[in-house]
Design a protein around this motif. Structure first.
Motif, PDB file in Angstrom:
ATOM      1  N   ILE A   1      -3.579  40.018  62.591  1.00 41.80           N
ATOM      2  CA  ILE A   1      -3.409  41.402  63.344  1.00 41.80           C
ATOM      3  C   ILE A   1      -2.858  40.935  64.828  1.00 41.80           C
ATOM      4  CG2 ILE A   1      -3.386  43.604  64.200  1.00 41.80           C
ATOM      5  CD1 ILE A   1      -4.857  44.492  60.956  1.00 41.80           C
ATOM      6  N   GLY A   2      -1.844  41.639  64.937  1.00 42.12           N
ATOM      7  CA  GLY A   2      -1.893  42.009  66.726  1.00 42.12           C
ATOM      8  C   GLY A   2      -0.515  40.620  66.936  1.00 42.12           C
ATOM      9  N   PRO A   3      -0.368  40.763  68.714  1.00 42.98           N
ATOM     10  CA  PRO A   3       1.403  40.273  68.470  1.00 42.98           C
ATOM     11  C   PRO A   3       1.064  39.092  68.992  1.00 42.98           C
ATOM     12  CG  PRO A   3      -0.169  41.561  70.358  1.00 42.98           C
ATOM     13  CD  PRO A   3      -0.791  41.887  69.326  1.00 42.98           C
ATOM     14  N   TYR A   4      -0.075  38.800  68.615  1.00 41.23           N
ATOM     15  CA  TYR A   4       0.141  36.926  68.659  1.00 41.23           C
ATOM     16  C   TYR A   4       0.162  36.027  67.407  1.00 41.23           C
ATOM     17  CZ  TYR A   4       0.525  35.100  73.979  1.00 41.23           C
ATOM     18  OH  TYR A   4       0.966  35.381  75.272  1.00 41.23           O
ATOM     19  N   ALA A   5       0.672  37.169  66.619  1.00 37.12           N
ATOM     20  CA  ALA A   5      -0.569  36.846  65.467  1.00 37.12           C
ATOM     21  C   ALA A   5       0.793  35.605  64.293  1.00 37.12           C
ATOM     22  CB  ALA A   5      -0.772  37.570  64.371  1.00 37.12           C
ATOM     23  N   ASP A   6       2.440  36.011  65.204  1.00 37.22           N
ATOM     24  CA  ASP A   6       3.537  35.813  64.447  1.00 37.22           C
ATOM     25  C   ASP A   6       4.596  36.030  66.348  1.00 37.22           C
ATOM     26  OD1 ASP A   6       5.456  35.627  63.538  1.00 37.22           O
ATOM     27  OD2 ASP A   6       6.270  36.289  62.427  1.00 37.22           O
ATOM     28  N   ASN A   7       4.025  35.144  66.878  1.00 40.91           N
ATOM     29  CA  ASN A   7       4.266  34.918  67.694  1.00 40.91           C
ATOM     30  C   ASN A   7       4.573  33.552  68.636  1.00 40.91           C
ATOM     31  OD1 ASN A   7       5.209  34.824  70.294  1.00 40.91           O
ATOM     32  ND2 ASN A   7       4.532  37.112  70.979  1.00 40.91           N
ATOM     33  N   ALA A   8       5.528  33.362  68.742  1.00 42.45           N
ATOM     34  CA  ALA A   8       5.934  31.528  69.373  1.00 42.45           C
ATOM     35  C   ALA A   8       5.385  31.775  70.741  1.00 42.45           C
ATOM     36  CB  ALA A   8       7.426  30.518  68.646  1.00 42.45           C
ATOM     37  N   LEU A   9       5.638  32.455  71.514  1.00 38.60           N
ATOM     38  CA  LEU A   9       5.984  32.227  73.018  1.00 38.60           C
ATOM     39  C   LEU A   9       4.206  31.863  73.543  1.00 38.60           C
ATOM     40  CD1 LEU A   9       7.341  36.152  73.676  1.00 38.60           C
ATOM     41  CD2 LEU A   9       8.172  33.673  73.387  1.00 38.60           C
ATOM     42  N   LEU A  10       3.580  30.284  72.906  1.00 41.56           N
ATOM     43  CA  LEU A  10       2.785  30.418  73.539  1.00 41.56           C
ATOM     44  C   LEU A  10       2.853  28.835  74.037  1.00 41.56           C
ATOM     45  CD1 LEU A  10       1.520  30.014  69.850  1.00 41.56           C
ATOM     46  CD2 LEU A  10       0.958  31.313  70.412  1.00 41.56           C
TER      47      LEU A  10
ATOM     48  N   ASP B   1      11.090  27.585  72.349  1.00 42.67           N
ATOM     49  CA  ASP B   1      10.328  27.763  71.729  1.00 42.67           C
ATOM     50  C   ASP B   1      10.427  27.638  70.061  1.00 42.67           C
ATOM     51  OD1 ASP B   1       8.861  29.488  74.121  1.00 42.67           O
ATOM     52  OD2 ASP B   1       9.800  30.884  73.829  1.00 42.67           O
ATOM     53  N   LEU B   2      11.634  27.043  69.863  1.00 39.58           N
ATOM     54  CA  LEU B   2      11.772  27.190  68.314  1.00 39.58           C
ATOM     55  C   LEU B   2      11.261  26.472  67.598  1.00 39.58           C
ATOM     56  CD1 LEU B   2      16.014  27.926  67.672  1.00 39.58           C
ATOM     57  CD2 LEU B   2      14.348  29.392  67.119  1.00 39.58           C
ATOM     58  N   ASP B   3      10.900  25.058  68.889  1.00 39.96           N
ATOM     59  CA  ASP B   3       9.850  23.648  68.574  1.00 39.96           C
ATOM     60  C   ASP B   3       8.687  24.127  68.300  1.00 39.96           C
ATOM     61  OD1 ASP B   3      11.961  22.385  68.458  1.00 39.96           O
ATOM     62  OD2 ASP B   3      11.931  22.390  70.132  1.00 39.96           O
ATOM     63  N   THR B   4       8.266  25.252  69.093  1.00 44.94           N
ATOM     64  CA  THR B   4       6.848  25.956  69.254  1.00 44.94           C
ATOM     65  C   THR B   4       6.127  26.136  67.220  1.00 44.94           C
ATOM     66  OG1 THR B   4       6.780  26.595  70.905  1.00 44.94           O
ATOM     67  CG2 THR B   4       5.104  27.325  69.886  1.00 44.94           C
ATOM     68  N   VAL B   5       5.153  25.778  66.928  1.00 43.19           N
ATOM     69  CA  VAL B   5       4.277  26.754  65.906  1.00 43.19           C
ATOM     70  C   VAL B   5       3.802  27.820  66.029  1.00 43.19           C
ATOM     71  CG1 VAL B   5       2.648  25.914  63.281  1.00 43.19           C
ATOM     72  CG2 VAL B   5       3.997  24.258  64.702  1.00 43.19           C
ATOM     73  N   SER B   6       3.898  29.092  65.427  1.00 43.36           N
ATOM     74  CA  SER B   6       3.126  29.938  66.093  1.00 43.36           C
ATOM     75  C   SER B   6       1.952  30.366  64.693  1.00 43.36           C
ATOM     76  CB  SER B   6       4.225  30.785  65.533  1.00 43.36           C
ATOM     77  OG  SER B   6       4.612  31.069  64.177  1.00 43.36           O
ATOM     78  N   LEU B   7       1.049  31.407  64.693  1.00 43.81           N
ATOM     79  CA  LEU B   7       0.151  31.204  63.686  1.00 43.81           C
ATOM     80  C   LEU B   7       0.383  31.768  63.106  1.00 43.81           C
ATOM     81  CD1 LEU B   7      -3.030  30.894  63.995  1.00 43.81           C
ATOM     82  CD2 LEU B   7      -3.483  32.986  64.704  1.00 43.81           C
ATOM     83  N   LYS B   8       1.243  32.202  62.532  1.00 42.08           N
ATOM     84  CA  LYS B   8       1.922  32.262  61.335  1.00 42.08           C
ATOM     85  C   LYS B   8       2.260  31.634  60.180  1.00 42.08           C
ATOM     86  CE  LYS B   8       4.543  35.552  58.457  1.00 42.08           C
ATOM     87  NZ  LYS B   8       5.967  36.665  58.982  1.00 42.08           N
ATOM     88  N   ALA B   9       3.228  30.462  61.081  1.00 39.81           N
ATOM     89  CA  ALA B   9       4.345  29.848  60.420  1.00 39.81           C
ATOM     90  C   ALA B   9       2.963  28.291  60.242  1.00 39.81           C
ATOM     91  CB  ALA B   9       4.323  28.633  61.454  1.00 39.81           C
ATOM     92  N   ALA B  10       1.753  28.564  60.993  1.00 35.25           N
ATOM     93  CA  ALA B  10       0.397  27.313  60.295  1.00 35.25           C
ATOM     94  C   ALA B  10      -0.239  28.249  59.359  1.00 35.25           C
ATOM     95  CB  ALA B  10      -0.479  27.560  61.986  1.00 35.25           C
ATOM     96  N   LEU B  11      -0.214  29.501  59.351  1.00 32.37           N
ATOM     97  CA  LEU B  11      -0.911  29.903  58.128  1.00 32.37           C
ATOM     98  C   LEU B  11      -0.252  29.705  57.154  1.00 32.37           C
ATOM     99  CD1 LEU B  11      -2.133  34.048  59.837  1.00 32.37           C
ATOM    100  CD2 LEU B  11      -3.292  31.834  58.687  1.00 32.37           C
ATOM    101  N   GLN B  12       1.124  29.739  57.452  1.00 30.06           N
ATOM    102  CA  GLN B  12       1.438  29.566  55.934  1.00 30.06           C
ATOM    103  C   GLN B  12       2.011  28.140  55.421  1.00 30.06           C
ATOM    104  OE1 GLN B  12       5.906  31.798  56.746  1.00 30.06           O
ATOM    105  NE2 GLN B  12       4.794  33.809  56.454  1.00 30.06           N
TER     106      GLN B  12
END
Ligand code: NOJ
Length: 733
Positions: A387-396, A406-417
């Motif tokens: 849960i949270g605004p950084y759970a699915d966010n590529a602004l890392l 940012d399209l090249d960045t792996v978000s946490l959600k992308a990694a989970l999937q």
């Protein structure tokens, strides 16, 4: 070119050409093609653009090759341009922000990361990076803390030197290397109130003892350039500070490369109120030793007249032009004006798998486990809801990742999937990243408001939290809240995120916070409500993967804080290596009103410098010394045995601190003098030995000699700056 060829080139140049070499302009001036907009406003002419020595912030092999070709063809002496850019923590593959890199306590890894960034940038035609920033920072309100290595002079020096080595290699002319510009000389990290560009007042002793060492380490590592800082240092702006640049930097510190001002800093000498007009600003800066004027019209518009009037000797101009030409020559630009710019290499090298792997490794080592009650971490699989605004966010990526996508960045959600065991976990936003009433200002404008039905989002999060075994709450500061001109007067998390935390904690106490931030924050509410806190900073391109590897225990976190997390904003600046005061206050020891303390908060930060846990535990034996006495010509070995007492392999970073118990001036309560990272299997023990030499005991004495004084010293070895695992020795003549 050999030196005499370079000399004869210099003597052949017209005054206009020479002044051109001392001027750096932004790439978009060239793009415009004609003198309009900002270039026109600055009073620059087509000739200024035609003769400039350098352009900054333009990238791309094809573009830069074309620009170089056209520029050289029209230049009377066909002098190539220098292309500079801010490659701060990576180019297209983004590494963790420097403050996070420092938490690895791993200079080799930092060096490799910088080398990777250099290879990528070089392929895109860049010759110079404006990095490292070796400004010591003790105040988390200052937004540029993200670009620093934190609060410790020794660690900052190790990080800065590693970066210089990584960018430059052993020879600037090597393939895939770029020149490194150390910045911002000097003291930029100590602005009053933590407000960017603000006044800096440092005693000469503090400047020399605490602030200069990191710059010195970068100079010793051979950085090719130095950038001056925007601030006044003891009332004198650095770009006009002759003592600072000629006496301290060049003569004492031994820097013989090129000095460049920061963006528009020469023009700003007028606002500082030390130059009445542009000619005076040009005179002061050149006299101080600034070789190149970054993006201001001051040199371009005024030096000619000053020379003709006899106010500026030709020798000053020649010295500075010589340094610019020397750098171009060291980079091999006269023979290979394109250097490594290569469209084909850009395709294969940028974001190459091995670069991503390096970014992942660096991110994993930079994470700091601040809390882990009841071993909430690591997760065993898909048992948690995210849960949270950084759970699915590529602004890392950090604020300086200006050339990354940012399209090249792996978000946490992308990694989970990507993984079978976490593919089906729920990922819920819960709230926005920023409070609507506090719009985030990007480099130019307020960012558009985030689109979310706040009540519905919160209700959904609470519902999911209620049903889950554990909650991973992904919180933090927007990346634009740190970086240049991003100081803050309140280090709390956004209110909407605290509301989310409260609501989730009310239904599920098994909370793991994953914290993304560019600076230390006031995280008291997290410490109260979350069993685990994993600090992930702004981890870069591979952030999501690195975080997930860590949450799942495939990476055992071992990072240590490069900067204290203050108890609250009002405690900033706070740092472990402070003086003792005459009334040191420790709970229960000196009670009552008149100790050096606050009435409402503790003196200690919430999490101190050097602190960081692991999924395993370590035990450290008492310190043993090879002798309790040393002379100026001998040394002492201080040893501990460290054991992995847990069930997982892990890395511990042992830190050596020394306290000088009495000196001719007051000495810090302790200072970091060394560190060692060791990897231990479960049950494994290792003896770690540090050698203490007289050099480590030196400081600026009452008479301002850099020397040691005989007497007693405490040595501490442990896992963070609070360790009391110590022994005492005496230094005699
Ligand atoms: C201003 C910043 O202070 C400096 O760090 C940066 O390198 C230059 N701008 C160039 O972008």
């Amino acid at each position: 070119m050999n030196d005499s060829e370079l000399r004869s080139l210099l003597s052949d140049l017209s005054l206009e050409e020479k002044i051109g070499q001392l001027t750096q302009l932004p790439g978009y001036f060239q793009d415009a093609g004609t003198i309009t907009g900002p270039a026109g406003d600055m009073g620059l002419t087509q000739d200024d653009l035609r003769l400039a020595g350098s352009y900054l912030s333009i990238i791309g092999a094809e573009k830069l090759k074309k620009m170089q070709t056209e520029f050289m063809a029209q230049h009377p002496h066909h002098i190539p341009l220098l292309f500079m850019a801010d490659i701060i923590n990576g180019y297209r593959t983004v590494f963790p922000i420097p403050l996070a890199q420092a938490c690895t306590f791993n200079p080799e890894l930092i060096e490799e990361s910088a080398a990777t960034a250099a290879r990528e940038a070089a392929a895109s035609g860049i010759h110079v990076t404006f990095s490292p920033m070796a400004d010591l920072v003790r105040d988390a309100r200052w937004g540029r803390v993200m670009e620093s290595a934190g609060e410790d002079p020794f660690l900052s020096g190790q990080v800065a030197a590693a970066m210089v080595r990584g960018y430059q290699g052993s020879d600037l002319n090597e393939h895939g290397r770029i020149a490194s510009c150390l910045k911002h000389f000097a003291g930029y990290g100590a602005p009053e109130g933590g407000r960017d560009y603000n006044t800096v007042e440092l005693s000469e002793r503090t400047l020399r003892e605490d602030y200069l060492p990191a710059y010195q380490a970068a100079v010793d590592a051979g950085c090719a350039l130095v950038m001056t800082s925007f601030n006044t240092l003891n009332r004198i702006p650095s770009a006009a500070n002759e003592w600072l640049l000629r006496e301290v930097l060049r003569r004492e510190m031994g820097f013989d490369g090129m000095i460049i001002s920061d963006w528009n800093a020469l023009q700003e000498l007028l606002a500082h109120g030390i130059a009445q007009d542009q000619p005076e600003a040009a005179f002061l800066a050149l006299r101080a030793g600034v070789d190149m004027d970054m993006v201001s019209p001051v040199y371009a518009r005024n030096l000619r007249e000053l020379v003709e009037q006899g106010k500026v000797p030709m020798q000053w101009i020649d010295e500075s032009v010589w340094r610019v030409l020397t750098l171009k020559n060291r980079l091999g630009l006269f023979e290979h004006p394109f250097r490594d710019a290569d469209e084909a290499a850009e395709k294969t090298l940028l974001l190459a798998e091995e670069n991503r792997r390096m970014a992942r490794r660096c991110a994993e080592q930079s994470f700091v486990l601040l809390r882990n009650e009841e071993n909430l971490l690591p997760l065993s699989g898909g048992e948690a809801v995210f849960i949270g605004p950084y759970a699915d966010n590529a602004l890392l990526n950090g604020a300086w990742s200006i050339f990354a996508d940012d399209l090249d960045t792996v978000s946490l959600k992308a990694a989970l999937q990507r993984r079978p065991q976490t593919r089906n976990v729920s990922v819920i936003r819960g709230c926005t990243l920023s409070d609507p009433e506090h719009p985030v200002i990007g480099f130019q404008h307020p960012l558009p408001p985030e689109d979310l039905d706040a009540e519905a989002a919160l209700a959904e999060a609470v519902q999911a939290a209620k049903a889950a075994e554990k909650v991973v709450l992904c919180l933090g500061e927007h990346r634009e809240c740190s970086g240049e001109a991003a100081s803050r007067g309140d280090l709390s998390l956004p209110r909407c995120q605290l509301r989310l935390l409260d609501a989730v904690a009310a239904v599920n106490p098994r909370i793991i916070v994953v914290l993304f931030t560019g600076r230390p924050l006031d995280i008291r509410p997290l410490s109260e409500k979350a069993g685990s806190i994993l600090l992930c900073w702004l981890p870069g391109t591979e952030g999501g993967e690195a975080v997930l590897n860590t949450l799942l225990g495939e990476n055992n976190p071992g990072g240590k804080l490069s900067m204290s997390f203050p108890y609250c904003t009002g405690q900033a600046p706070v740092h472990y290596n402070h003086l003792n005061t005459g009334r040191p206050w420790k709970l229960g020891i000196l009670d009552g009103r008149f100790g050096s303390k606050y009435q409402d908060i503790p003196n200690d930060p919430l999490y101190p410098f050097g602190y960081g846990l692991s999924y395993t535990t370590f035990a450290c034996s008492p310190v043993t010394l090879s002798s309790s006495c040393m002379t100026r010509s001998s040394s002492i070995h201080a040893s501990v045995s460290v054991t992995n007492t847990g069930r997982r392999a892990g890395t511990e970073t042992l830190q050596l601190y020394i306290r000088d118990l009495s000196g001719s001036v007051a000495r810090p309560v302790r200072e970091l003098k060394g560190f060692r990272r060791i990897f231990l299997a479960p049950g494994e023990s290792r003896t770690v030995t540090f050698t203490i030499t007289e050099e480590m005991l030196r400081f600026y004495t009452l008479s301002m000699d850099y020397a040691s004084e005989c007497g007693d010293f405490d040595v501490f070895i442990g896992s963070d700056s609070r360790t009391d695992n110590g022994a005492r020795f005496t230094l005699t003549e």
